[in-house]
Scaffold this active site. Structure first.
Site, mmCIF file in Angstrom:
data_model
loop_
_atom_site.group_PDB
_atom_site.id
_atom_site.type_symbol
_atom_site.label_atom_id
_atom_site.label_comp_id
_atom_site.label_asym_id
_atom_site.label_seq_id
_atom_site.Cartn_x
_atom_site.Cartn_y
_atom_site.Cartn_z
ATOM 1 N N GLY A 56 -2.675 -0.842 6.530
ATOM 2 C CA GLY A 56 -2.252 -0.331 5.235
ATOM 3 C C GLY A 56 -0.872 0.249 5.138
ATOM 4 O O GLY A 56 -0.407 0.557 4.033
ATOM 5 N N PRO A 108 -3.020 -3.252 11.455
ATOM 6 C CA PRO A 108 -1.885 -3.448 10.555
ATOM 7 C C PRO A 108 -1.676 -4.925 10.209
ATOM 8 O O PRO A 108 -1.866 -5.794 11.062
ATOM 9 C CB PRO A 108 -0.699 -2.917 11.367
ATOM 10 C CG PRO A 108 -1.107 -3.079 12.797
ATOM 11 C CD PRO A 108 -2.612 -3.000 12.845
ATOM 12 N N GLY A 109 -1.311 -5.192 8.975
ATOM 13 C CA GLY A 109 -0.991 -6.552 8.536
ATOM 14 C C GLY A 109 0.428 -6.608 7.996
ATOM 15 O O GLY A 109 1.375 -6.970 8.687
ATOM 16 N N ARG A 117 2.497 -12.600 -5.434
ATOM 17 C CA ARG A 117 2.386 -11.153 -5.581
ATOM 18 C C ARG A 117 2.890 -10.623 -6.934
ATOM 19 O O ARG A 117 2.252 -9.738 -7.516
ATOM 20 C CB ARG A 117 3.067 -10.427 -4.418
ATOM 21 C CG ARG A 117 2.436 -10.779 -3.062
ATOM 22 C CD ARG A 117 3.039 -10.014 -1.896
ATOM 23 N NE ARG A 117 2.912 -8.599 -2.069
ATOM 24 C CZ ARG A 117 3.879 -7.800 -2.516
ATOM 25 N NH1 ARG A 117 5.079 -8.266 -2.767
ATOM 26 N NH2 ARG A 117 3.652 -6.529 -2.692
ATOM 27 N N TYR A 169 0.094 -8.547 -8.802
ATOM 28 C CA TYR A 169 0.203 -7.081 -8.763
ATOM 29 C C TYR A 169 1.442 -6.564 -9.476
ATOM 30 O O TYR A 169 1.797 -5.389 -9.287
ATOM 31 C CB TYR A 169 0.304 -6.573 -7.311
ATOM 32 C CG TYR A 169 -0.574 -7.193 -6.280
ATOM 33 C CD1 TYR A 169 -1.959 -7.009 -6.301
ATOM 34 C CD2 TYR A 169 -0.030 -7.944 -5.234
ATOM 35 C CE1 TYR A 169 -2.755 -7.559 -5.310
ATOM 36 C CE2 TYR A 169 -0.827 -8.493 -4.245
ATOM 37 C CZ TYR A 169 -2.192 -8.300 -4.289
ATOM 38 O OH TYR A 169 -2.974 -8.837 -3.303
ATOM 39 N N CYS A 175 3.133 -23.754 -15.198
ATOM 40 C CA CYS A 175 2.867 -23.600 -16.627
ATOM 41 C C CYS A 175 1.993 -22.374 -16.898
ATOM 42 O O CYS A 175 0.810 -22.486 -17.223
ATOM 43 C CB CYS A 175 2.225 -24.865 -17.159
ATOM 44 S SG CYS A 175 3.331 -26.257 -16.931
ATOM 45 N N TYR A 227 1.348 -11.793 2.703
ATOM 46 C CA TYR A 227 0.625 -12.048 1.442
ATOM 47 C C TYR A 227 1.405 -12.991 0.529
ATOM 48 O O TYR A 227 1.381 -12.829 -0.697
ATOM 49 C CB TYR A 227 0.268 -10.732 0.741
ATOM 50 C CG TYR A 227 -0.577 -9.836 1.621
ATOM 51 C CD1 TYR A 227 -1.890 -10.186 1.929
ATOM 52 C CD2 TYR A 227 -0.058 -8.678 2.194
ATOM 53 C CE1 TYR A 227 -2.655 -9.403 2.770
ATOM 54 C CE2 TYR A 227 -0.822 -7.887 3.048
ATOM 55 C CZ TYR A 227 -2.119 -8.254 3.320
ATOM 56 O OH TYR A 227 -2.882 -7.480 4.163
HETATM 57 C C1 LIG Z 1 -6.124 -6.172 4.503
HETATM 58 C C2 LIG Z 1 -6.743 -5.342 5.550
HETATM 59 C C3 LIG Z 1 -5.951 -4.761 6.550
HETATM 60 C C4 LIG Z 1 -4.450 -4.891 6.576
HETATM 61 O O1 LIG Z 1 -3.840 -4.242 5.519
HETATM 62 P P1 LIG Z 1 -2.238 -4.149 5.462
HETATM 63 O O2 LIG Z 1 -1.967 -3.386 4.234
HETATM 64 O O3 LIG Z 1 -1.737 -5.557 5.380
HETATM 65 O O4 LIG Z 1 -1.792 -3.468 6.709
HETATM 66 C C5 LIG Z 1 -6.590 -4.037 7.538
HETATM 67 N N1 LIG Z 1 -7.943 -3.892 7.554
HETATM 68 C C6 LIG Z 1 -8.731 -4.433 6.607
HETATM 69 C C7 LIG Z 1 -10.186 -4.227 6.674
HETATM 70 C C8 LIG Z 1 -8.164 -5.171 5.572
HETATM 71 O O5 LIG Z 1 -8.946 -5.685 4.633
#
Ligand SMILES: *Cc1c(COP(=O)(O)O)cnc(C)c1O
Length: 425
Positions: free
Chosen positions: A247, A285-286, A323, A327, A353, A381
């Protein structure tokens, strides 16, 4: 030759009036491979990972890349080779980890709607942990595991009811979200998990949202989770690992999230003070690992001046960069050849379109048809959320590593778009 870093976008810079990713000029890549084109910097990904590794130095910690942010195989390979585990949310993502050479024993499986088939596949693969999100899922997982003569390793995803102070669509840790088990019911859920014959309790987890730019929500969530660990263990159920989710935000538009190592210094102080600093720690982390490691190159197709708005129509669209439409998210957009003069103010839009197909609004750009633009912060994303809407093939992807530019995904062709479809008669 002047070299100027793009602040907040490590390993992207301007040199001699041209934008580069590491040692590769983006205009050369656009000419060679066409647009829209995603370009990722491997060094930028490893630098982002390095901040977490620095934060956890000397700790018993595992970084599980939340691969839904960018699940392209070569990107997974970068993180697998760097020793990461993976946080997956579907059976399809498990297949990708295997195809990229990832270690399946370092996979954790999140998500509110795991199917029996996905559970069977993950049990057969020997993943590290199922992050279970409801009481109903616990019962099903136990029976699926028993059917295979196994015990599924489980962690309960607890909803700590803290406000991550982010966009409502990416806030996940408040009451009223579909995710996780409510904090006040968690002990009961753990007691049930401990009784079920097909399960083995190994951990606890939470994930409170995405694009979080402050430390406070993490510190609050940690307090709530540690309170629970205390209560669960007092009830005789040992917790081996604590998983604090992902997150952490990135800089899209002057956002100032804490650097990962600073954030973890604060969190580890709290963990140590409460006596949990020696536990196996996990994070997921993503975005913060890949978001600012990628750009999307796109060609200006047409300029369309108007009475109320000027439009800059580009060859990338909401199917490539979803995105803004999803959002109302912000991406910086910049010509990759430095320009002087102010130009006009445009809404930058794609060919799809839909009026929702905009990429940036009210942008001052000095551009003409045929110019190449870079949409920044496109590593997370974007490709992983892309679609074929309007029968548009997905873009190609390049992974830059120093002076080398590797094609890691070819542009999707019409035959691939129609594969699997059947005419009647
Ligand atoms: C999407 C997600 C993440 C990663 O979130 P980021 O905001 O990209 O770091 C981690 N854990 C879970 C369970 C998620 O669904």
């Amino acid at each position: 030759m002047n070299t100027s870093d793009l602040p907040g976008f490590p390993h992207f810079h301007f040199q001699g009036g041209q934008m580069y990713a590491e040692g590769c000029a983006l205009e050369d890549l656009a000419q060679a491979h066409g647009t829209p084109l995603f370009v990722y910097s491997k060094a930028s990904m490893l630098a982002a990972l390095g901040a977490y590794q620095k934060g956890f130095a000397g700790r018993n910690a595992r970084i599980c890349y939340a691969m839904k942010a960018n699940s392209s195989l070569a990107v997974l390979q970068v993180f697998a080779k760097a020793g990461c585990g993976f946080d997956i949310v579907s059976g399809g993502e498990l297949d990708r980890v295997a195809a990229a050479g990832g270690d399946l024993s370092k996979v954790i499986f999140s998500g509110v709607g795991k199917t029996r088939a996905e559970m069977q596949k993950a049990l057969a693969a020997g993943i590290a942990c199922f992050n279970v999100e409801s009481d109903a899922e616990l019962e099903v997982l136990s029976s699926v595991a028993q059917g295979l003569g196994k015990r599924a390793p489980v962690s309960i995803r607890v909803n700590p009811n803290v406000d991550a102070k982010t966009h409502p669509y990416i806030s996940t840790g408040l009451k009223g979200n579909k995710f996780g088990v409510a904090h006040e019911n968690a002990l009961k859920t753990y007691q049930r998990a401990a009784q079920l014959p097909g399960l083995r309790v190994v951990g606890i987890d939470c994930h409170i949202g995405s694009q979080i730019t402050q430390a406070t929500p993490y510190l609050d969530a940690m307090d709530r989770i540690l309170d629970l660990v205390h209560d669960i263990e007092a009830a005789g159920i040992p917790i081996e690992h604590i998983d604090f989710g992902g997150g952490l935000g990135i800089n899209y538009q002057g956002d100032t999230p804490p650097p990962a190592d600073d954030l973890w210094a604060q969190l580890l102080r709290k963990l140590d003070a409460r006596g949990y600093g020696k536990r196996l720690l996990m994070i997921e982390p993503g975005r913060s690992l890949v978001g600012n490691a990628g750009v999307c190159l796109t060609e200006v197709l047409y300029l369309k001046p108007g009475e109320q708005k000027n439009f800059c129509i580009i060859d990338a669209a909401m199917n490539d960069l979803p995105r803004p439409a999803m959002y109302e998210a912000f991406h910086h957009i910049t010509p990759i050849t430095e320009t002087t003069g102010s130009g006009l103010t445009y809404d930058v839009v794609g060919p799809v379109c839909e009026s929702g197909d905009w990429i940036g609004r009210d942008r001052a750009l000095n551009v003409k048809a045929g110019d190449t633009l870079a949409v920044l912060s496109a590593g997370a994303y974007c490709m992983s959320m892309s679609s074929n809407y309007n029968s548009r093939g997905r873009a190609a992807e390049i992974l830059v590593d120093g002076n080398a530019a590797h094609v890691i995904r070819h542009r999707e062709n019409p035959a691939q778009l129609m594969a699997g479809e059947v005419l009647v008669g």
